[in-house]
Enzyme design. Sequence first.
Site, short mmCIF file in Angstrom:
data_model
loop_
_atom_site.label_atom_id
_atom_site.label_comp_id
_atom_site.label_asym_id
_atom_site.label_seq_id
_atom_site.Cartn_x
_atom_site.Cartn_y
_atom_site.Cartn_z
CB SER A 218 3.23 -3.34 10.71
OG SER A 218 3.66 -2.54 9.63
CG HIS B 255 2.62 -5.27 14.72
ND1 HIS B 255 1.84 -6.05 13.89
CD2 HIS B 255 2.38 -3.98 14.35
CE1 HIS B 255 1.16 -5.28 13.08
NE2 HIS B 255 1.47 -4.02 13.33
CG ASN C 262 -0.11 -5.91 9.00
OD1 ASN C 262 -1.26 -5.51 9.00
ND2 ASN C 262 0.85 -5.30 9.68
CD GLU D 231 0.95 -9.76 14.47
OE1 GLU D 231 0.50 -10.75 13.87
OE2 GLU D 231 1.48 -8.79 13.89
#
Length: 286
Positions: free
Chosen positions: A118, A139, A189, A151
């Site tokens: 991540s 991800h 993130n 992702e």
Amino acid sequence: MCVKIMVIGAGQMGSGIAQVFAQNGYQVLLNDISTEYLDKSISNITGRLKKLVEKEKMTAETMAEILHHLEPTLDLTRAGEAALVMEAATENMEIKKKIFGKVEPYLAPEAILATNTSSIPITELASCTKRPEKVIGMHFMNPVPVMKLVEIIKALQTSEETYQMVYDITVKLGKVPVVVQDSPGFALNRILIPMINEAVYSVYESVADVKAIDSVMKFGANHPMGPLALADLIGLDTCLAIMEILHEQLGDDKYRPCPLLCSYVRAGWLGVKSGRGFYSYQEGTK
């Protein structure tokens, strides 16, 4: 579909990824270091599928077929059977590099080596292999069977062929692929974890208590769940690891992890998976 994949890491994310692939017709080798971890993972997957059957969203026959597509194994050499190997271990660079090093000798020449990190740089992971053009980031979001986003992160070395194959696979899984740069925290993130960290600071600085902070974001910003409940779901150790990567790689003090977050992780209060975080999860309480 006869394509076989291997998922390395049978934890929360790995079991979810394995389930989604199996639900979409892939043969899945689920690998971990102990039978105990594998048994727990298969039990969790079975439990999730049973709930779908109980809600009449899936037939018992479909559930049996999905479970038939899942094969737990301790044998990492079986990665040689897979067209795609997905690493889904702990969010730690050295652990991921070790896994890459162990599995690489067994891979078929055309096999893709993907990571579910991540926040860890894909380019650096790719550079520790002899096949960097076959390395890519995928991800997935938690919980994997529910969340649509994936992702896709290309390393500098990732070939266009590898990227296109992974993009197409993601679409076949019924997910929404979004291509992002190999930048600290990627896109989600980079935005989400600092927001969670600021929510923790708000508790730390007595702006409001935990439930109040979550209520403000649920009812004032229309978030489906509050940032502190979400942090518990993600895992406070994972949130801290991502904040540390952002702070280290971007060098901006706005990414400094809140001391309260650090304290909770040191105490072993990691959220849902440990039974306690910002909320208590003992005996179903919160």
